[in-house]
Design a protein around this motif. Sequence first.
Motif, PDB file in Angstrom:
ATOM      1  N   ALA A   4      30.657  -6.225 -49.463  1.00 15.35           N
ATOM      2  CA  ALA A   4      31.949  -6.165 -48.770  1.00 15.35           C
ATOM      3  C   ALA A   4      33.031  -6.734 -49.675  1.00 15.35           C
ATOM      4  O   ALA A   4      32.795  -7.696 -50.416  1.00 15.35           O
ATOM      5  N   LEU A   5      34.202  -6.151 -49.622  1.00 16.83           N
ATOM      6  CA  LEU A   5      35.322  -6.628 -50.429  1.00 16.83           C
ATOM      7  C   LEU A   5      36.007  -7.791 -49.730  1.00 16.83           C
ATOM      8  O   LEU A   5      36.117  -7.816 -48.504  1.00 16.83           O
ATOM      9  N   CYS A  21      52.185  -6.039 -45.402  1.00 17.27           N
ATOM     10  CA  CYS A  21      51.716  -6.747 -46.589  1.00 17.27           C
ATOM     11  C   CYS A  21      50.914  -5.822 -47.495  1.00 17.27           C
ATOM     12  O   CYS A  21      50.264  -4.893 -47.031  1.00 17.27           O
ATOM     13  N   ILE A  22      50.948  -6.139 -48.762  1.00 15.00           N
ATOM     14  CA  ILE A  22      50.045  -5.508 -49.707  1.00 15.00           C
ATOM     15  C   ILE A  22      48.844  -6.430 -49.837  1.00 15.00           C
ATOM     16  O   ILE A  22      48.987  -7.629 -50.009  1.00 15.00           O
ATOM     17  N   GLU A  23      47.666  -5.849 -49.753  1.00 14.67           N
ATOM     18  CA  GLU A  23      46.436  -6.616 -49.886  1.00 14.67           C
ATOM     19  C   GLU A  23      45.658  -6.081 -51.080  1.00 14.67           C
ATOM     20  O   GLU A  23      45.749  -4.901 -51.416  1.00 14.67           O
ATOM     21  N   LEU A  24      44.903  -6.947 -51.730  1.00  9.19           N
ATOM     22  CA  LEU A  24      44.063  -6.491 -52.822  1.00  9.19           C
ATOM     23  C   LEU A  24      42.714  -7.167 -52.759  1.00  9.19           C
ATOM     24  O   LEU A  24      42.556  -8.239 -52.187  1.00  9.19           O
ATOM     25  N   HIS A  30      37.154  -3.001 -61.114  1.00 14.16           N
ATOM     26  CA  HIS A  30      38.230  -2.302 -60.420  1.00 14.16           C
ATOM     27  C   HIS A  30      38.989  -3.249 -59.506  1.00 14.16           C
ATOM     28  O   HIS A  30      38.475  -4.275 -59.100  1.00 14.16           O
ATOM     29  N   ILE A  31      40.206  -2.843 -59.188  1.00 17.92           N
ATOM     30  CA  ILE A  31      41.032  -3.531 -58.215  1.00 17.92           C
ATOM     31  C   ILE A  31      41.291  -2.539 -57.086  1.00 17.92           C
ATOM     32  O   ILE A  31      41.624  -1.381 -57.325  1.00 17.92           O
ATOM     33  N   HIS A  32      41.136  -2.991 -55.869  1.00 26.25           N
ATOM     34  CA  HIS A  32      41.396  -2.171 -54.694  1.00 26.25           C
ATOM     35  C   HIS A  32      42.686  -2.673 -54.049  1.00 26.25           C
ATOM     36  O   HIS A  32      42.845  -3.877 -53.845  1.00 26.25           O
ATOM     37  N   LEU A  33      43.587  -1.762 -53.732  1.00 20.69           N
ATOM     38  CA  LEU A  33      44.864  -2.099 -53.104  1.00 20.69           C
ATOM     39  C   LEU A  33      44.988  -1.330 -51.796  1.00 20.69           C
ATOM     40  O   LEU A  33      44.539  -0.187 -51.694  1.00 20.69           O
ATOM     41  N   ARG A  34      45.615  -1.956 -50.827  1.00 22.55           N
ATOM     42  CA  ARG A  34      45.878  -1.273 -49.560  1.00 22.55           C
ATOM     43  C   ARG A  34      47.087  -1.919 -48.898  1.00 22.55           C
ATOM     44  O   ARG A  34      47.470  -3.047 -49.208  1.00 22.55           O
ATOM     45  N   GLU A  42      42.864   3.210 -49.224  1.00 22.35           N
ATOM     46  CA  GLU A  42      42.815   2.315 -50.371  1.00 22.35           C
ATOM     47  C   GLU A  42      43.164   3.063 -51.649  1.00 22.35           C
ATOM     48  O   GLU A  42      42.860   4.245 -51.790  1.00 22.35           O
ATOM     49  N   LEU A  43      43.767   2.334 -52.560  1.00 17.63           N
ATOM     50  CA  LEU A  43      44.000   2.810 -53.919  1.00 17.63           C
ATOM     51  C   LEU A  43      43.106   1.974 -54.816  1.00 17.63           C
ATOM     52  O   LEU A  43      43.138   0.739 -54.741  1.00 17.63           O
TER      53      LEU A  43
END
Length: 66
Positions: A4-5, A21-24, A30-34, A42-43
């Motif tokens: 889990a992230l 908010c931006i969450e990472l 890798h970095i996950h952004l949402r 997710e990006l």
Amino acid sequence: MTDALLWQKSSFSGGGDGNTCIELAAAPDHIHLRESEAPTTELTTATTPLGHLIRGLKSGQFRTTG
């Protein structure tokens, strides 16, 4: 099975529970952004290109005149 992230909100979000908010989340390569408003989208990017983007933004490389 994947781990889990651990999502973290930006320090600029004010620390509240709002959905603006931006969450990472960091993974080994890798970095996950949402956006907290849409957490199912997710990006994901590799750390090196994201680092280049952040350094470019900080240096003003992407500023436009208008």
